[in-house]
Motif scaffolding. Structure first.
Motif, short mmCIF file in Angstrom:
data_model
loop_
_atom_site.label_atom_id
_atom_site.label_comp_id
_atom_site.label_asym_id
_atom_site.label_seq_id
_atom_site.Cartn_x
_atom_site.Cartn_y
_atom_site.Cartn_z
N VAL A 129 0.92 -1.23 -0.06
CA VAL A 129 -0.08 0.11 0.05
C VAL A 129 0.95 1.18 -0.11
O VAL A 129 1.81 1.20 0.89
N THR A 130 0.64 2.12 -0.92
CA THR A 130 1.30 3.57 -0.74
C THR A 130 0.08 4.63 -1.08
O THR A 130 -0.82 4.44 -1.80
N VAL A 131 0.18 5.38 -0.01
CA VAL A 131 -0.93 6.70 -0.04
C VAL A 131 -0.18 7.82 0.07
O VAL A 131 0.85 7.98 0.61
N LEU A 132 -0.87 9.19 -0.29
CA LEU A 132 -0.27 10.45 0.09
C LEU A 132 -0.62 10.49 1.66
O LEU A 132 -1.58 10.01 2.10
N SER A 133 0.45 11.29 2.04
CA SER A 133 0.16 11.38 3.55
C SER A 133 0.47 12.87 4.03
O SER A 133 0.86 13.80 3.20
N GLY A 134 0.06 13.31 5.34
CA GLY A 134 0.35 14.50 5.64
C GLY A 134 -0.95 15.23 5.90
O GLY A 134 -1.89 14.51 5.64
N SER A 135 -0.96 16.65 6.03
CA SER A 135 -2.10 17.10 6.19
C SER A 135 -2.90 17.73 4.73
O SER A 135 -1.77 17.68 3.90
N GLY A 136 -3.85 18.07 4.69
CA GLY A 136 -4.22 18.63 3.35
C GLY A 136 -5.24 18.07 2.68
O GLY A 136 -5.52 17.88 1.62
N GLY A 137 -6.39 17.40 3.70
CA GLY A 137 -7.79 16.80 3.10
C GLY A 137 -7.69 15.47 3.05
O GLY A 137 -7.09 14.61 3.70
N PRO A 138 -8.89 15.11 2.64
CA PRO A 138 -9.31 13.55 2.57
C PRO A 138 -8.51 12.49 1.84
O PRO A 138 -8.83 11.44 2.13
N PHE A 139 -7.83 12.85 0.97
CA PHE A 139 -7.03 12.11 0.24
C PHE A 139 -5.58 11.80 0.90
O PHE A 139 -4.86 11.09 0.12
N ARG A 140 -5.28 12.61 1.91
CA ARG A 140 -4.03 12.34 2.69
C ARG A 140 -4.23 11.49 3.89
O ARG A 140 -4.97 11.81 4.76
N ALA A 141 -3.35 10.61 4.14
CA ALA A 141 -3.31 9.88 5.46
C ALA A 141 -2.67 10.34 6.68
O ALA A 141 -1.56 11.16 6.09
N PRO A 142 -3.20 10.73 7.74
CA PRO A 142 -2.33 11.11 8.75
C PRO A 142 -1.44 10.41 9.14
O PRO A 142 -1.32 9.05 8.90
N PRO A 143 -0.36 10.64 9.92
CA PRO A 143 0.88 9.91 10.33
C PRO A 143 0.13 8.63 11.00
O PRO A 143 -0.80 8.86 11.88
N GLY A 144 0.90 7.55 10.89
CA GLY A 144 0.64 6.22 11.54
C GLY A 144 -0.68 5.52 11.08
O GLY A 144 -0.90 4.46 11.41
N GLU A 145 -1.32 6.06 10.02
CA GLU A 145 -2.57 5.52 9.51
C GLU A 145 -2.41 4.15 9.21
O GLU A 145 -2.97 3.18 9.32
N LEU A 146 -1.46 3.83 8.33
CA LEU A 146 -1.26 2.55 7.58
C LEU A 146 -0.88 1.57 8.61
O LEU A 146 -1.16 0.34 8.75
N LEU A 147 0.10 1.97 9.62
CA LEU A 147 0.59 0.97 10.48
C LEU A 147 -0.67 0.61 11.56
O LEU A 147 -0.90 -0.24 12.15
N ALA A 148 -1.39 1.64 11.86
CA ALA A 148 -2.57 1.39 12.71
C ALA A 148 -3.51 0.29 11.95
O ALA A 148 -4.15 -0.40 12.63
N ALA A 149 -3.76 0.67 10.64
CA ALA A 149 -4.68 -0.10 9.92
C ALA A 149 -4.16 -1.57 9.39
O ALA A 149 -4.87 -2.57 9.67
N PHE A 150 -3.10 -1.77 9.30
CA PHE A 150 -2.41 -2.78 8.97
C PHE A 150 -1.19 -3.64 9.98
O PHE A 150 -0.75 -4.65 9.50
#
Length: 178
Positions: A129-150
């Motif tokens: 999985v690769t996503v945009l991250s950081g602040s700036g709207g619904p298409f960006r993952a907040p820090p730690g989101e992928l690790l929390a989810a997976f």
């Protein structure tokens, strides 16, 4: 996803530009983790660069995207005939069922799909999985989101830098992605 979203992606893919088939970003330098055979799912595949790359490595690939223009471009590219192209609105969930030996989701973020991505994994299956991250709207993952989810999977690689977050993880050998 609204009709305007589909139209936006169709317009983006209509420019005719095709990148060379390539591994998903998070797998670059880790290609040895791929199985030599099996089933793969490319979620939000766009023009199919990753899907065709996976198929060229011997995997039976299902590639899903909302854009018929993107799917047509993928189908028409060399090697595209080896992929099963599926038009579907991912806001309605995954239109396919696993188990998959590899599940790729690159540059598309919808946390509501995260449980379905892991559920689609075969025992020992690889999630990329690769996503945009950081602040700036619904298409960006907040820090730690992928690790929390997976994080319940065996995490082989995890990185957050340069406005992107990526994760490569493996389901337990006796686990069906849970």
């Amino acid at each position: 996803m609204s009709a305007s979203d589909r139209e936006r992606w169709d317009a983006r893919f209509a420019d005719g530009r095709l990148a060379e088939p390539a591994p998903p970003d998070a797998l670059v330098g880790r290609e040895h983790l791929l199985p030599a055979a099996g089933r793969a799912l490319d979620v939000a595949c766009g023009r199919g660069e990753v899907a065709v790359w996976l198929a060229a490595r011997g995997l039976a690939v299902d590639a899903v995207d909302v854009s018929p223009v993107g799917l047509a471009a993928g189908r028409a590219r060399p090697g595209g005939e080896a992929v099963r192209w599926i038009e579907a609105d991912l806001a309605e969930g995954l239109p396919v069922a696993g188990p998959y030996d590899v599940v790729v989701c690159q540059r598309f973020r919808d946390p509501r799909l995260y449980p379905a991505l892991t559920a689609a994994l075969a025992p020992g299956g690889l999630l990329v999985v690769t996503v945009l991250s950081g602040s700036g709207g619904p298409f960006r993952a907040p820090p730690g989101e992928l690790l929390a989810a997976f994080g319940h999977l065996a995490v082989l690689h995890q990185e957050e830098s340069g406005g992107r977050a990526s994760l490569v993880a493996r389901a337990a050998a006796g686990d069906h992605g849970r």
